[in-house]
Motif scaffolding. Structure first.
Motif, PDB file in Angstrom:
ATOM      1  N   MET A 135       3.981  -6.249   2.729  1.00 41.03           N
ATOM      2  CA  MET A 135       2.739  -5.924   2.941  1.00 41.03           C
ATOM      3  C   MET A 135       1.964  -5.216   1.770  1.00 41.03           C
ATOM      4  O   MET A 135       0.838  -4.891   1.651  1.00 41.03           O
TER       5      MET A 135
ATOM      6  N   LEU B 293       2.318  -1.855   1.069  1.00 45.07           N
ATOM      7  CA  LEU B 293       2.029  -0.830   1.490  1.00 45.07           C
ATOM      8  C   LEU B 293       3.155   0.261   1.803  1.00 45.07           C
ATOM      9  O   LEU B 293       3.066   1.340   2.340  1.00 45.07           O
TER      10      LEU B 293
ATOM     11  N   GLU C  69       4.365   3.516   0.863  1.00 47.36           N
ATOM     12  CA  GLU C  69       3.599   4.549   0.598  1.00 47.36           C
ATOM     13  C   GLU C  69       3.679   5.534  -0.473  1.00 47.36           C
ATOM     14  O   GLU C  69       4.826   5.952  -0.603  1.00 47.36           O
TER      15      GLU C  69
ATOM     16  N   ARG D 291      -5.297  -7.420  -0.757  1.00 42.64           N
ATOM     17  CA  ARG D 291      -5.842  -7.068   0.721  1.00 42.64           C
ATOM     18  C   ARG D 291      -6.634  -8.158   1.460  1.00 42.64           C
ATOM     19  O   ARG D 291      -6.566  -8.168   2.518  1.00 42.64           O
TER      20      ARG D 291
ATOM     21  N   ARG E 234      -3.716  -9.381   3.308  1.00 41.93           N
ATOM     22  CA  ARG E 234      -3.371  -8.560   4.373  1.00 41.93           C
ATOM     23  C   ARG E 234      -4.232  -8.626   5.619  1.00 41.93           C
ATOM     24  O   ARG E 234      -5.359  -8.642   5.572  1.00 41.93           O
TER      25      ARG E 234
ATOM     26  N   MET F 247       0.300  -7.737  10.695  1.00 37.44           N
ATOM     27  CA  MET F 247       1.510  -6.874  11.030  1.00 37.44           C
ATOM     28  C   MET F 247       1.305  -6.041  12.436  1.00 37.44           C
ATOM     29  O   MET F 247       0.197  -5.561  12.584  1.00 37.44           O
TER      30      MET F 247
END
Lengths: 317, 327, 307
Positions: free
Chosen positions: B55, B57, B59, B86, B89, B95
């Protein structure tokens, strides 16, 4: 909720009652009184005046009289200014409110913006800089920073007036008057904003850091939202919500003026009135002011409690 | 069948206070169109990090994808710029997460949260998005959609919220749905409903699912293809039937053995002895060696490679490489 | 030897080792926070400067020197001299002794009172809790600064010798500061009581005092250390305000606050800024260093309370 409120209100009254008694006794036992300080009076005249003002009665009796009058909405008569205390409050309080409202507004706006950016860029050089600035703001001795800025900006550079609300002897009206007041306000507002910024920025920063770790922020990102939207739509709303409770705690500061800042900047607010009256031992005024702040504190705490219940989404229905 | 996503040598590391942790270590696999791939493993084996890496992502602070490629519909996700990624996504790859209770924003209305991806990706206006959102709420089997549209997350149960999460995920008809432990936090009866719903959306929408779970029951029910991960690496993979019938890797066997079977009451439930190794102190070895009942000297000093053993099944274990040498 | 004592013998060293490693771990993490280490460095420097510095000053006797009145900073007097020809740098260091002592001592006193009363209130609840917390509420309702002003005025009435005023100022600050601390310790106690390990202690039938001192208070200590550190800064600031307004420690005992009092004189304020800027900057530097260090401590000792 209503039984909770009744209980709280009752408790508030008891605390205020106890506080008023304590404050009264403390003021009564501070040395000297308004009359002692006046050297122009003869001894007989002093005794006479004490009789008139009831200063020769026992403390508890005086408290009884004061309390009884207060219940009837009469907070006494300022000895120094020969005006009712409430009227004096009304004359001075709005000047205090002006300073406090402007600086509170600035403090909140700056704290939210800086706090959000700082949290988003946690551990960046910007964030480190902000953290140091936060600690600096929290560590400033208020009177010293006030004096320091007056010395540099008003005395040396002559950019701004050193104190007061209008220029001495000025009769400006309308727009010119407004301009004058704004120029006089600038320094005290800057100092008050500076003093408030530290803890509030820190509060928003840490709130925001907590929120950014939440699952729903991850969801927002997984949806493909723009980072700006994630920050200001999803995160900020959650970070601001608990801050509602702070509004209540701002109450005494908003209306109660600032003793130190108003004194340093010679601002004709209620705080300066207190400082003047303290030197003169003008008890009705001192007593009235202290009780006024105590009442604001108690109401503010209650307000915060209620707002917290309203703000928490699990309670809100 | 054509592959939809092909991952090649994906590595993700975290820089922690104690040192560097390789959470995903050279992982390669593919997801074909319309296929459900399950990643199984204990917590901390890197399965969720794999999903977050796809994804984009992972972090900060400290997390970083530092190698490999993720080919999705002809493009390498790891090399796309932020804006293009983006746009994928929530649109082509969606998700859903483990904790429905905390995955929705507590101060925003449900409807608003469903409308967001519709407006961002499908460019619907507010009115259209609202109509579509209410349709979606109906589609995930919730009655009174208008009322739910205007309510806040805390007013709904966990099962309902996970349905809402699914509604958000499928709102833009994604090609790939990543579901990270979607039923772990839910009651058993609700679990089955959620899994059924995922399967329905998969069949009607022709999407692929990458399902991450530690629950072998879920795997048996959902998977076409299974990937077993241990300490950030794939130790075994294969079609679900082969893998369940002929598990090769001692770890997979252990996992299957520790799953209780109705009708077989044993004295003691089986559990794999020992603990997952500390990711900070991994050395060149089979990471499973100190829990393995077949541990050999070679297991302690060299890492086995993932080798095809026939029938499309792959295993990373010295037991089988040794066997090949001997035969 | 009873089973119990043998068990205790087995357990104690292990606990000891864990404790020291926990301490070492915390220290290690603190050392990584460069800002906090720098803060600590500045605090140590200020203490050293104030307590040791005057011994190396040729002007430590504070002799009045009419030839050197109100001189601007020079090589001879790095921060200039005051109206009596005394060296400002030396005065700042001597004033720092008082200000730092007042800050430190009033912290110790407030933490002691606050922790004790808060622990008693949170642990025993019931009447003790009611009385203590009502007094705390009362003190927190009355605005702090006017309260301090009244105390300050009372001090003058009682003709407290100026040498002793600093002790009373410490006491005053503690009276104003303890309720907040007590409230926090009480809250911590109440939540700890409900935790599993306390219920285990109840099941084991431990004595009250053992529960309180061995199981509850140690869990509050990290919070206390953090609060105590930050409290020193607050106390130094409060003392300076009081002394500036002539209601705290009074000359000839110098403190940073009453040195800034020079700024109340129009001429000194405008023309002799070296009289009042150095003590102000000393307060600022000390308090910011304490706050940064305290925050670093908080990160290490009490990561949940990050606020």
């Amino acid at each position: 909720m209503s039984t909770y409120l009744t209980k709280r209100l009752l408790y508030m009254l008891i605390i205020l009652f106890a506080a008023s008694l304590l404050i009264f006794i403390l003021y009564a036992s501070t040395p000297g009184d308004f009359i002692t300080g006046n050297i122009k009076l003869t001894a007989e005249r002093k005794a006479e005046l004490r009789e008139i003002y009831g200063l020769n009665k026992p403390v508890l009796e005086r408290y009884g009289i004061w309390m009884n009058n207060a219940f009837h909405g009469d907070f006494g008569y300022s000895l120094a200014q020969q005006k009712p205390v409430l009227q004096l409050f009304n004359d001075y309080i709005w000047n205090s409110f002006l300073l406090a409202a402007v600086s509170t507004f600035l403090t909140w706006v700056i704290a939210v913006i800086v706090g959000v950016i700082s949290a988003y860029k946690q551990y960046s050089w910007f964030d480190t800089l902000v953290m140091v600035a936060i600690f600096a703001a929290m560590s400033l001795p208020s009177f010293f920073i006030g004096l320091f800025l007056i010395k540099i900006l008003a005395v040396d550079l002559k950019w701004l007036p050193p104190g007061g609300m209008i220029t001495t002897g000025s009769h400006a009206t309308g727009l010119a008057y407004l301009k004058e007041v704004v120029r006089h306000m600038a320094l005290p507002v800057v100092v008050m904003t500076l003093l408030g910024l530290g803890s509030l920025t820190r509060y928003f920063r840490s709130n925001m850091i907590d929120v950014l770790k939440q699952d729903y922020i991850r969801t927002a990102r997984a949806k493909g939202l723009k980072e700006r939207k994630v920050l200001f739509r999803h995160a900020l709303r959650n970070a601001l919500l608990p801050a509602i409770t702070l509004v209540g705690f701002e109450l005494p500061a908003l209306f109660g003026g600032s003793l130190i800042i108003e004194q340093i900047f010679n601002w004709p607010g209620i705080g300066q009135l207190y400082m003047k009256s303290f030197g003169l031992r003008d008890y009705p005024l001192l007593m009235g002011f202290t009780m006024f702040i105590a009442i604001l504190t108690v109401i503010g705490t209650l307000l915060s409690d209620i707002l917290y219940r309203v703000a928490d989404p699990r309670v809100r229905l | 069948m054509k592959h939809l996503m092909k991952i090649e040598g994906l590595s993700t590391v975290f820089h922690t206070e104690e040192g560097k942790v390789t959470a995903v270590d050279h992982v390669s696999f593919q997801v074909r169109e319309g296929e459900t791939v399950c990643i199984v493993g204990e917590s901390g084996c890197g399965k969720s990090v794999t999903a977050m890496s796809i994804m984009g992502l992972v972090e900060a602070p400290g997390g970083q994808v530092n190698g490999g490629q993720i080919d999705f519909a002809g493009e390498d996700l790891l090399r796309l710029d932020k804006n293009t990624l983006r746009a994928i996504r929530g649109n082509e790859i969606a998700m859903i997460f483990q904790e429905p209770m905390s995955s929705l924003n507590p101060v925003m209305k449900i409807g608003e949260q469903i409308m967001e991806p519709l407006m961002v990706h499908l460019k619907l206006n507010k009115k259209q998005a609202r109509i579509r959102a209410i349709e979606l709420i109906t589609q995930v089997g919730i009655a009174r959609p208008e009322q739910i549209f205007g309510s806040y997350p805390h007013e709904l149960s966990g099962g309902m919220l996970q349905r809402i999460m699914i509604a958000i995920a499928v709102s833009c008809s994604p090609k790939l749905l990543i579901a990270d432990e979607p039923t772990t936090a839910l009651d058993v009866t609700i679990q089955a409903q959620i899994l059924d719903m995922l399967r329905e959306f998969k069949e009607s929408g022709g999407m692929s699912i990458l399902l991450i779970t530690h629950d072998l029951g879920v795997v048996a029910e959902m998977a076409d293809y299974v990937i077993v991960m241990y300490s950030g690496q794939i130790v075994e993979e294969g079609g679900v039937v082969e893998l369940f019938n002929h598990p090769k890797h001692p770890y997979t066997r252990g996992l299957l053995k520790s799953k209780p079977v109705v009708g077989q009451r044993l004295e003691e439930l089986y559990s794999i002895p020992g603990q997952v190794p500390n990711p900070l102190t991994l050395e060149q070895s089979c990471y499973f060696h100190d829990r393995c009942e077949h541990c050999m000297p070679v297991c302690r000093s060299r890492q086995p490679r993932l080798e095809e053993l026939g029938g499309g099944q792959k295993t990373a274990c010295w037991l089988y490489e040794e066997a090949e040498v001997h035969v | 030897m009873t089973v119990d004592s043998r068990l205790a013998g087995l357990r104690e060293p292990q606990v000891q080792r864990q404790k020291s490693s926990l301490f070492r771990q915390s220290l290690k993490r603190l050392m990584k926070n460069k800002l906090a280490v720098a803060g600590f460095g500045v605090v140590v420097f200020m203490f050293a400067l104030c307590f040791i510095g005057p011994f190396f000053s040729p002007y430590a006797d504070n002799k009045i020197n009419m030839a050197m009145m109100n001189k601007a900073p020079s090589l001879q007097h790095l921060l200039g001299t005051d109206a009596l020809g005394r060296d400002i740098l030396t005065r700042v260091m001597q004033a720092g002794r008082i200000s730092l002592t007042v800050g430190l001592a009033s912290m110790v006193l407030s933490v002691f009172i606050g922790a004790l009363l808060g622990a008693v209130a949170g642990y025993y609840r019931g009447i003790a809790d009611q009385i203590i917390m009502r007094i705390a509420d009362l003190l927190m309702t009355i605005p702090g600064l006017p309260l301090l002003f009244i105390f300050g005025a009372l001090l003058s009435e009682w003709k407290v010798p100026t040498d002793y005023r600093m002790y009373i100022v410490m006491l005053m600050l503690s009276i104003v500061n303890w309720p907040g601390l007590a409230r926090m310790v009480r809250g911590q106690m109440l939540s700890l009581r409900e935790r599993e390990f306390m219920q285990a202690a109840v099941v084991l039938g431990l004595r009250d005092s053992r529960k309180l001192f061995h199981h509850l208070l140690p869990n509050v200590v990290p919070l206390l250390i953090v609060m105590a550190t930050l409290n020193i800064g607050g106390a130094i600031l409060s003392e300076s305000v009081l002394s500036f307004f002539g209601l705290g420690v009074m000359p000839p005992t110098p403190t940073w606050g009453n040195m800034i009092d020079a700024a109340n004189n129009m001429i000194d304020f405008q023309d002799h800024p070296w009289l009042w800027i150095p003590p102000g900057l000393s307060i600022f530097a000390t308090v910011i260093a304490i706050n940064i260090f305290g925050d670093g401590l908080r990160d290490v000792l009490d990561p949940k309370q990050k606020r």
